[in-house]
Write an enzyme that holds these catalytic residues in place. Sequence first.
Site, PDB file in Angstrom:
ATOM      1  N   GLY A 131       4.979   0.714  -8.194  1.00 29.09           N
ATOM      2  CA  GLY A 131       4.456   0.913  -6.840  1.00 29.09           C
ATOM      3  C   GLY A 131       4.172   2.376  -6.524  1.00 29.09           C
ATOM      4  O   GLY A 131       3.098   2.721  -6.020  1.00 29.09           O
ATOM      5  N   GLU A 149       8.805  -5.888   5.600  1.00 27.92           N
ATOM      6  CA  GLU A 149       8.035  -5.086   6.559  1.00 27.92           C
ATOM      7  C   GLU A 149       6.555  -5.447   6.508  1.00 27.92           C
ATOM      8  O   GLU A 149       5.893  -5.628   7.532  1.00 27.92           O
ATOM      9  CB  GLU A 149       8.174  -3.585   6.240  1.00 27.92           C
ATOM     10  CG  GLU A 149       9.552  -3.013   6.434  1.00 27.92           C
ATOM     11  CD  GLU A 149      10.357  -2.980   5.151  1.00 27.92           C
ATOM     12  OE1 GLU A 149      10.236  -3.931   4.331  1.00 27.92           O
ATOM     13  OE2 GLU A 149      11.127  -2.028   4.962  1.00 27.92           O
TER      14      GLU A 149
END
Length: 503
Positions: A245, A193
């Site tokens: 993350g 993405e």
Amino acid sequence: MNRLAGLDAHAQRLAGTSLAALIEADPARARDFALRVGPLYANFARQRYDRIALDALFALAAEADLAGAMQRQLDGEIVNSTEGRAALHTALRGGLSLAAAGPHAQARRARERMQALVASLQASAVTDVVSVGIGGSDLGPRLVVDALAPANARLRVHFISNVDGNAARRVLAPLDPARTAAIVISKTFGTQETLLNGRIVRDWLGEGAAYHGGRLYAVSANVERAGDFGIPPERILPMWDWVGGRYSLWSAVGFPIALAIGMEAFEALLDGAAAMDAHANEAPLRENLPVLHALTAVWNRNGLHAATQAVLPYDDRLRLLPNYLQQLVMESLGKSVRMDGSDVGLHTVPVWWGGAGTDTQHSFFQALHQGTQAVPADFIGVVRAEHGHADNHMALLANLLAQVEALANGQDADDPHRRYPGDRPSTLLLLDALTPRSLGMLVALYEHSVYLQSVLWGINAFDQFGVELGKQVASRLLPALQGEAEADDAVTRELLRELNQRR
Ligand code: F6P
């Protein structure tokens, strides 16, 4: 037998006692079941446990050595054993441990570089910044910018995450490429993405004006790939494998935050988180807010068998908190096996969901009040308003207090349609004011609670193998969608036929 299975006995003992009766029998719990850490107050009196069940929970905390587990994480031990990594997001926000000296030094250097880039962008002709990333490389900065960016911010920060081209189209349409900078944020620099959206933004910047003039930045642990993407080293800020993350907003992933609210405010956010780290590490179990929050989560899941958990911020600036927490909590705790690979043997994370009050009172609160299953909820309020609309703020607070009371106490009625069963447990968190510091504390509270829940369940809070399969299947299906291959699965083949006919 799993030691948490013992919670059932306490839940059964309390099953016939309403929450209202628990409080009537022990009014002091209103005060005793509350903790304060600086500007953050938390009241657990409306949870469906009594002092005896709480004793059992704290005994579990001691048995699971939550204090030791906390220390091990802060010391940089390999708490992410499936990937052989430490989880040292805490090293990004203040010093707690000598063992983490390496990461602390790396973090400091990265922050200094980020500070210089913030200053140069603030002094430039740039008015807007587009941040491209997804998951942990998007949700944290998006939350904090939405919560704290002043309306008249020197730099307006926008976010593109979804691979759906509508996301990029919508964000870029009103912007002038000549006055826009962009940051591609990806720990791996391999996320589909982000690479697709990054290319759109890179090309868009190139068309409008000199992209080579230096308005494309990156944040990544993979400097080589970011370089291949066309970003020079002086515009790449680092990440490391010791920061997950979803725990990374404190690192250079917070670059968009610093651009939107300024470096000083970004540092106050880190200081708030560091204050929560110190509390989590130093407070005795019974006075330890992340510990009590984690025990409460485990009680609701394994004692009361709640399938979902709501998070309901009563402050419009925190409207993205549920989205942020969905990744933090469910990517961390959505696991079925213990560290050693054995079946965990009980339910782990419930579904986390929610939205901002009072809007949500007019959407899903009906189900919270009268649905067949009780949904435990974290309500979050802010004591002081900063908008000058005092009447609105009083109404907001009245609604907040009313909901936690009505959900807990319910109301009897002859007409079953008008009866409220009550006994809907909630925790109330109150911030004195929404500041960078208090927001940092709040987010760090949830991070520590998540980790401590993982310790109680014996699972790994820091890996996320569950997201890989879908990515692999998608990359296999891309050629099939383009007519270059056949899909293996019969239903997918039929769906592709349908799609291709209609395109
Ligand atoms: O959704 C999976 C995931 O790996 C998250 O854990 C991560 O935050 C996100 O993708 C983005 O990854 P990256 O920062 O490497 O682009």
